[in-house]
Scaffold this active site. Structure first.
Site, PDB file in Angstrom:
ATOM      1  N   SER A  26      45.180  46.794  41.729  1.00  0.00           N
ATOM      2  CA  SER A  26      44.085  45.851  41.957  1.00  0.00           C
ATOM      3  C   SER A  26      42.882  46.230  41.102  1.00  0.00           C
ATOM      4  O   SER A  26      42.869  47.257  40.433  1.00  0.00           O
ATOM      5  CB  SER A  26      43.678  45.858  43.444  1.00  0.00           C
ATOM      6  OG  SER A  26      43.032  47.082  43.769  1.00  0.00           O
ATOM      7  N   LYS A  47      40.013  55.436  45.283  1.00  0.00           N
ATOM      8  CA  LYS A  47      38.588  55.118  45.254  1.00  0.00           C
ATOM      9  C   LYS A  47      37.838  56.335  44.732  1.00  0.00           C
ATOM     10  O   LYS A  47      38.412  57.381  44.446  1.00  0.00           O
ATOM     11  CB  LYS A  47      38.068  54.769  46.660  1.00  0.00           C
ATOM     12  CG  LYS A  47      38.821  53.668  47.385  1.00  0.00           C
ATOM     13  CD  LYS A  47      38.631  52.299  46.768  1.00  0.00           C
ATOM     14  CE  LYS A  47      39.431  51.236  47.541  1.00  0.00           C
ATOM     15  NZ  LYS A  47      39.398  49.929  46.850  1.00  0.00           N
TER      16      LYS A  47
END
Length: 324
Positions: free
Chosen positions: A129, A186
């Site tokens: 993503s 992340k």
């Protein structure tokens, strides 16, 4: 031997069935567990081949050779010098590894090497993503260091060496707290004890605004849109991040997660106190990232490793290299 053929066929069918059900979405697969079981099963066959089956075949081949030698001696005593037939072909057929060992014991060295590399050294991942744009793009194939934060046992993820603690600014892969079978990536924004504030799209750590410098707008080639781009410094690490000025600062849809009482939500954003043994994570694509602002803190037990290198992007070879 026939029983071993049936047993091996059943084991291989079970592996294929598991992978097939995982592929079509019928079950939630666990690759670490699958690789561990494959290593154990093929290792058991490898040991059985080395200490049981191969010696048995060698004894059978030797028996054929001994019988042939005895026959030649008997024919010599009868005055027959020339003997038709060659036992070498028979010996080769007996010594040949059967298919059920070729597909188990024969694969063990390769599977074992992959298991060790993936479990304790480096693991490959694919970026699915755009939550880490502009640092990582969709389709980047990255390597994750599995020992920097301490070596962990595969499957159960239990830490067996201390390693280094994650630092602010590290890009980290971890097990998604609401669904630990999924891996997320992340950036570490807050470490245990930090107070993180993200208000009106400005990041503050322990009351100190994080230094940012405006850069030229970033063009997202997938959406063909420009976004505000900044150079940001967390600790000693500098990296790029982007914002979408059209998206409000308000955090919509935050779930009920562990230690939610440590966070205060408002129309301006969120302020969180990071609990001990946990980390606050955010994506570099700040307005298009499902991260700690929505589902909470990442416990130390969920850490997979530190991402550090793009080893391939088939659409853009220039992407290959280290990143911050």
């Amino acid at each position: 031997m026939q029983a071993m053929q049936y047993l091996t066929a059943a084991i291989l069918a079970a592996f294929v069935g598991y992978v097939g059900a995982w592929y079509v979405g019928a079950i939630e697969g666990n690759f670490a567990l699958l690789l561990f079981l494959a290593t154990v099963v093929t290792g058991a066959y490898w040991l059985a081949e080395r200490f049981v089956f191969l010696p048995r075949r060698r004894r059978a081949a030797q028996a054929i050779e001994d019988a042939a030698a005895q026959r030649r001696l008997e024919l010599d005593r009868m005055g027959i010098a020339k003997v038709d037939g060659d036992v070498q072909e028979s010996k080769d057929r007996i010594l040949m590894q059967p298919w059920w060992l070729d597909w188990t014991a024969g694969l063990f060295p390769v599977i074992a090497i992959v298991f060790v590399l993936r479990s304790f050294l480096f693991e490959p991942f694919k970026i699915p993503s755009g939550s880490m744009i502009p640092t990582l793009l969709v389709g980047d194939l990255i390597l994750v260091n599995k020992f920097t934060y301490g070596i962990r046992l595969p499957v159960i993820n239990k830490k067996i060496t201390q390693g280094n603690a994650p630092q602010r600014g590290d890009v980290m892969v971890f097990r998604y707290p609401p669904q630990p079978s999924m891996d997320y990536i992340k950036r570490v924004i807050g470490v245990p004890g930090d107070e993180i504030a993200y208000l009106n799209k400005r990041l503050t750590v322990n009351g100190q605004p994080v230094e940012t410098t405006a850069l030229p707008d970033f063009l997202d080639e997938d959406t063909m849109r420009y976004f505000k781009q900044f150079d940001e410094q967390l600790g000693e690490k500098r990296h790029r991040m982007i914002n979408n000025p059209d998206v409000p600062a308000f955090i919509q849809g935050a779930s009920d997660y562990a230690f939610r009482e440590n966070c205060r939500y408002s129309v301006e954003g969120v302020v969180c106190k990071v609990p001990e043994g946990h980390y606050f994570m955010m994506g570099d694509n700040r307005d298009n990232s499902l991260d700690s602002r929505y589902w909470g803190f990442v416990p130390d037990a969920n850490i997979v490793g530190k991402a550090f290198f793009v080893w391939m992007n088939f659409g853009n070879l220039k992407r290959i290299g280290p990143f911050q």
